[in-house]
Design a protein around this motif. Structure first.
Motif, PDB file in Angstrom:
ATOM      1  N   GLU A  33      21.255  49.177  78.526  1.00  0.00           N
ATOM      2  CA  GLU A  33      20.290  48.244  78.994  1.00  0.00           C
ATOM      3  C   GLU A  33      19.479  47.882  77.763  1.00  0.00           C
ATOM      4  OE1 GLU A  33      20.243  51.711  80.593  1.00  0.00           O
ATOM      5  OE2 GLU A  33      22.038  50.846  81.878  1.00  0.00           O
ATOM      6  N   ASP A  34      18.864  48.951  77.083  1.00  0.00           N
ATOM      7  CA  ASP A  34      18.271  48.588  75.759  1.00  0.00           C
ATOM      8  C   ASP A  34      18.810  47.683  74.852  1.00  0.00           C
ATOM      9  OD1 ASP A  34      16.252  50.442  76.757  1.00  0.00           O
ATOM     10  OD2 ASP A  34      17.206  51.998  75.591  1.00  0.00           O
ATOM     11  N   LEU A  35      20.091  47.970  74.581  1.00  0.00           N
ATOM     12  CA  LEU A  35      20.909  46.843  73.807  1.00  0.00           C
ATOM     13  C   LEU A  35      20.838  45.420  74.378  1.00  0.00           C
ATOM     14  CD1 LEU A  35      24.099  49.258  72.799  1.00  0.00           C
ATOM     15  CD2 LEU A  35      21.847  48.296  71.409  1.00  0.00           C
ATOM     16  N   VAL A  36      21.157  45.173  75.528  1.00  0.00           N
ATOM     17  CA  VAL A  36      20.954  43.835  76.014  1.00  0.00           C
ATOM     18  C   VAL A  36      19.678  43.262  75.989  1.00  0.00           C
ATOM     19  CG1 VAL A  36      21.122  42.765  78.401  1.00  0.00           C
ATOM     20  CG2 VAL A  36      22.889  44.680  77.807  1.00  0.00           C
ATOM     21  N   ALA A  37      18.703  44.171  76.343  1.00  0.00           N
ATOM     22  CA  ALA A  37      17.218  43.637  76.058  1.00  0.00           C
ATOM     23  C   ALA A  37      17.107  43.126  74.788  1.00  0.00           C
ATOM     24  CB  ALA A  37      16.294  44.565  76.653  1.00  0.00           C
ATOM     25  N   PHE A  38      17.518  43.901  73.776  1.00  0.00           N
ATOM     26  CA  PHE A  38      17.345  43.704  72.333  1.00  0.00           C
ATOM     27  C   PHE A  38      18.176  42.463  71.921  1.00  0.00           C
ATOM     28  CE2 PHE A  38      18.660  44.530  67.835  1.00  0.00           C
ATOM     29  CZ  PHE A  38      17.495  44.310  67.345  1.00  0.00           C
ATOM     30  N   LYS A  39      19.096  42.138  72.596  1.00  0.00           N
ATOM     31  CA  LYS A  39      19.940  41.120  72.298  1.00  0.00           C
ATOM     32  C   LYS A  39      19.489  39.818  72.923  1.00  0.00           C
ATOM     33  CE  LYS A  39      24.330  38.757  73.373  1.00  0.00           C
ATOM     34  NZ  LYS A  39      25.609  38.744  74.227  1.00  0.00           N
ATOM     35  N   GLY A  40      18.847  40.067  73.965  1.00  0.00           N
ATOM     36  CA  GLY A  40      18.036  38.583  74.613  1.00  0.00           C
ATOM     37  C   GLY A  40      16.813  38.453  73.602  1.00  0.00           C
ATOM     38  N   LYS A  41      16.038  39.473  72.986  1.00  0.00           N
ATOM     39  CA  LYS A  41      15.038  39.118  72.316  1.00  0.00           C
ATOM     40  C   LYS A  41      15.597  38.572  70.939  1.00  0.00           C
ATOM     41  CE  LYS A  41      12.157  42.922  73.899  1.00  0.00           C
ATOM     42  NZ  LYS A  41      11.411  44.035  73.395  1.00  0.00           N
ATOM     43  N   LEU A  42      16.551  38.917  70.437  1.00  0.00           N
ATOM     44  CA  LEU A  42      17.070  38.188  69.363  1.00  0.00           C
ATOM     45  C   LEU A  42      17.689  36.973  69.536  1.00  0.00           C
ATOM     46  CD1 LEU A  42      19.260  41.129  67.703  1.00  0.00           C
ATOM     47  CD2 LEU A  42      17.369  40.244  66.876  1.00  0.00           C
ATOM     48  N   GLU A  43      18.039  36.535  70.818  1.00  0.00           N
ATOM     49  CA  GLU A  43      18.557  35.137  71.033  1.00  0.00           C
ATOM     50  C   GLU A  43      17.145  34.249  71.012  1.00  0.00           C
ATOM     51  OE1 GLU A  43      20.889  35.897  74.425  1.00  0.00           O
ATOM     52  OE2 GLU A  43      22.670  36.239  73.280  1.00  0.00           O
ATOM     53  N   ALA A  44      16.260  34.927  71.921  1.00  0.00           N
ATOM     54  CA  ALA A  44      15.203  34.020  71.918  1.00  0.00           C
ATOM     55  C   ALA A  44      14.511  33.943  70.517  1.00  0.00           C
ATOM     56  CB  ALA A  44      13.950  34.786  72.697  1.00  0.00           C
ATOM     57  N   PHE A  45      14.454  34.809  69.855  1.00  0.00           N
ATOM     58  CA  PHE A  45      13.889  34.726  68.553  1.00  0.00           C
ATOM     59  C   PHE A  45      14.745  33.464  67.612  1.00  0.00           C
ATOM     60  CE2 PHE A  45      13.536  35.978  63.810  1.00  0.00           C
ATOM     61  CZ  PHE A  45      12.124  35.964  63.971  1.00  0.00           C
ATOM     62  N   GLN A  46      16.193  33.548  67.692  1.00  0.00           N
ATOM     63  CA  GLN A  46      16.897  32.743  67.110  1.00  0.00           C
ATOM     64  C   GLN A  46      16.679  31.287  67.516  1.00  0.00           C
ATOM     65  OE1 GLN A  46      20.906  33.312  67.726  1.00  0.00           O
ATOM     66  NE2 GLN A  46      21.578  31.985  66.174  1.00  0.00           N
ATOM     67  N   VAL A  47      16.336  30.936  68.980  1.00  0.00           N
ATOM     68  CA  VAL A  47      15.952  29.819  69.310  1.00  0.00           C
ATOM     69  C   VAL A  47      14.720  29.306  68.881  1.00  0.00           C
ATOM     70  CG1 VAL A  47      15.225  28.421  71.285  1.00  0.00           C
ATOM     71  CG2 VAL A  47      17.365  29.992  71.380  1.00  0.00           C
ATOM     72  N   GLY A  48      13.751  30.119  68.456  1.00  0.00           N
ATOM     73  CA  GLY A  48      12.213  29.800  68.150  1.00  0.00           C
ATOM     74  C   GLY A  48      12.607  29.386  66.635  1.00  0.00           C
ATOM     75  N   LEU A  49      13.414  30.126  65.981  1.00  0.00           N
ATOM     76  CA  LEU A  49      13.660  29.813  64.539  1.00  0.00           C
ATOM     77  C   LEU A  49      14.176  28.322  64.543  1.00  0.00           C
ATOM     78  CD1 LEU A  49      14.793  33.178  62.959  1.00  0.00           C
ATOM     79  CD2 LEU A  49      12.678  31.827  62.398  1.00  0.00           C
ATOM     80  N   LYS A  50      15.373  28.298  65.182  1.00  0.00           N
ATOM     81  CA  LYS A  50      15.763  26.997  65.111  1.00  0.00           C
ATOM     82  C   LYS A  50      15.081  25.807  65.532  1.00  0.00           C
ATOM     83  CE  LYS A  50      20.733  28.471  66.283  1.00  0.00           C
ATOM     84  NZ  LYS A  50      21.747  28.144  67.194  1.00  0.00           N
ATOM     85  N   LYS A  98      11.680  25.924  64.935  1.00  0.00           N
ATOM     86  CA  LYS A  98      10.728  25.692  63.806  1.00  0.00           C
ATOM     87  C   LYS A  98      11.485  24.925  62.699  1.00  0.00           C
ATOM     88  CE  LYS A  98       7.095  28.219  64.167  1.00  0.00           C
ATOM     89  NZ  LYS A  98       5.778  27.769  64.114  1.00  0.00           N
ATOM     90  N   ILE A  99      12.783  25.244  62.277  1.00  0.00           N
ATOM     91  CA  ILE A  99      13.549  24.524  61.234  1.00  0.00           C
ATOM     92  C   ILE A  99      13.727  23.007  61.673  1.00  0.00           C
ATOM     93  CG2 ILE A  99      15.970  23.877  60.431  1.00  0.00           C
ATOM     94  CD1 ILE A  99      16.235  27.070  60.575  1.00  0.00           C
ATOM     95  N   VAL A 100      13.888  22.559  63.001  1.00  0.00           N
ATOM     96  CA  VAL A 100      13.812  21.225  63.316  1.00  0.00           C
ATOM     97  C   VAL A 100      12.578  20.536  63.115  1.00  0.00           C
ATOM     98  CG1 VAL A 100      13.934  19.733  65.223  1.00  0.00           C
ATOM     99  CG2 VAL A 100      15.677  21.419  64.934  1.00  0.00           C
ATOM    100  N   GLU A 101      11.412  21.284  63.459  1.00  0.00           N
ATOM    101  CA  GLU A 101      10.138  20.811  63.271  1.00  0.00           C
ATOM    102  C   GLU A 101       9.820  20.458  61.720  1.00  0.00           C
ATOM    103  OE1 GLU A 101       7.135  23.309  65.100  1.00  0.00           O
ATOM    104  OE2 GLU A 101       7.916  22.922  67.089  1.00  0.00           O
ATOM    105  N   MET A 102      10.249  21.405  60.835  1.00  0.00           N
ATOM    106  CA  MET A 102       9.910  21.420  59.437  1.00  0.00           C
ATOM    107  C   MET A 102      10.805  20.118  58.878  1.00  0.00           C
ATOM    108  SD  MET A 102       9.763  25.410  58.161  1.00  0.00           S
ATOM    109  CE  MET A 102       8.970  25.361  56.892  1.00  0.00           C
ATOM    110  N   GLU A 103      12.018  19.767  59.359  1.00  0.00           N
ATOM    111  CA  GLU A 103      12.755  18.757  59.022  1.00  0.00           C
ATOM    112  C   GLU A 103      11.959  17.472  59.310  1.00  0.00           C
ATOM    113  OE1 GLU A 103      16.482  19.463  60.680  1.00  0.00           O
ATOM    114  OE2 GLU A 103      17.256  20.966  58.990  1.00  0.00           O
ATOM    115  N   ASP A 104      11.342  17.206  60.698  1.00  0.00           N
ATOM    116  CA  ASP A 104      10.758  16.297  61.123  1.00  0.00           C
ATOM    117  C   ASP A 104       9.618  16.254  60.475  1.00  0.00           C
ATOM    118  OD1 ASP A 104      12.934  16.112  62.950  1.00  0.00           O
ATOM    119  OD2 ASP A 104      11.696  17.044  64.605  1.00  0.00           O
ATOM    120  N   LEU A 105       8.880  16.968  59.613  1.00  0.00           N
ATOM    121  CA  LEU A 105       7.745  16.944  59.003  1.00  0.00           C
ATOM    122  C   LEU A 105       8.087  16.127  57.746  1.00  0.00           C
ATOM    123  CD1 LEU A 105       5.745  20.020  59.441  1.00  0.00           C
ATOM    124  CD2 LEU A 105       4.970  17.908  60.463  1.00  0.00           C
TER     125      LEU A 105
END
Length: 175
Positions: free
Chosen positions: A117-134, A136-143
């Motif tokens: 259960e902890d690993l699944v929760a950790f995986k979800g947090k990593l995926e959400a963090f990855q989406v947020g990073l993507k 941010k990358i798009v926003e920086m390219e748009d800037l």
């Protein structure tokens, strides 16, 4: 009853002379050994027999003591190397103690110790963090393009965006 005093003079009998030489040679070597052990000094003894055979005793070694006498700078080099070695040993001790303290301080569980259960929760947090990073990358390219500057300013006025993770907590990835 004490020892009787022996007159010091050449022994004329060759057999007695050789026996006395061997006995006294061994006594001198024993005394040199005792001197080295008691006083912690370097000792070298050279005795040449009546037949011109050299007998040597040295502690730590006869040749080392003679070299020390002939070349005193070599002994100072050895002393400095020994001091350097001692410093290295002390530094190694300090380093290993620090490593051990750091290991004791870190109470973090390894991934191996986590439950499914902890690993699944950790995986979800990593995926959400990855989406947020993507994002941010798009926003920086748009800037970097001048036409998108107005869209970015509109998003900043709206406030930060939140993405819920699988554990039910919200993570902020917006401006």
């Amino acid at each position: 009853m004490g020892r009787r005093k022996i007159e010091i003079k050449r022994i004329e009998n060759s057999i007695e002379r050789k026996a006395t030489f061997l006995r006294l040679r061994d006594d001198i070597f024993k005394k040199a050994n005792a001197l080295e052990k008691l006083c912690h000094v370097e000792v070298a003894v050279l005795v040449i027999s009546p037949t011109n055979v050299p007998y040597t005793y040295g502690n730590p070694c006869f040749n080392d003591v003679v070299e020390h006498i002939q070349n005193p700078s070599a002994s100072s080099k050895i002393v400095s190397l020994m001091k350097e070695l001692e410093c290295i040993r002390v530094l190694e001790e300090v380093w290993t103690k620090r490593q051990q303290r750091n290991r004791e301080k870190s109470n973090m569980k390894g991934i191996v110790d986590l439950k499914l259960e902890d690993l699944v929760a950790f995986k979800g947090k990593l995926e959400a963090f990855q989406v947020g990073l993507k994002r941010k990358i798009v926003e920086m390219e748009d800037l970097s393009s001048p036409s998108m500057v107005s869209k970015v300013t509109k998003k900043r006025r709206q406030g930060p965006s939140f993405i819920p993770d699988r554990a039910g907590k919200c993570m902020s990835f917006g401006p």
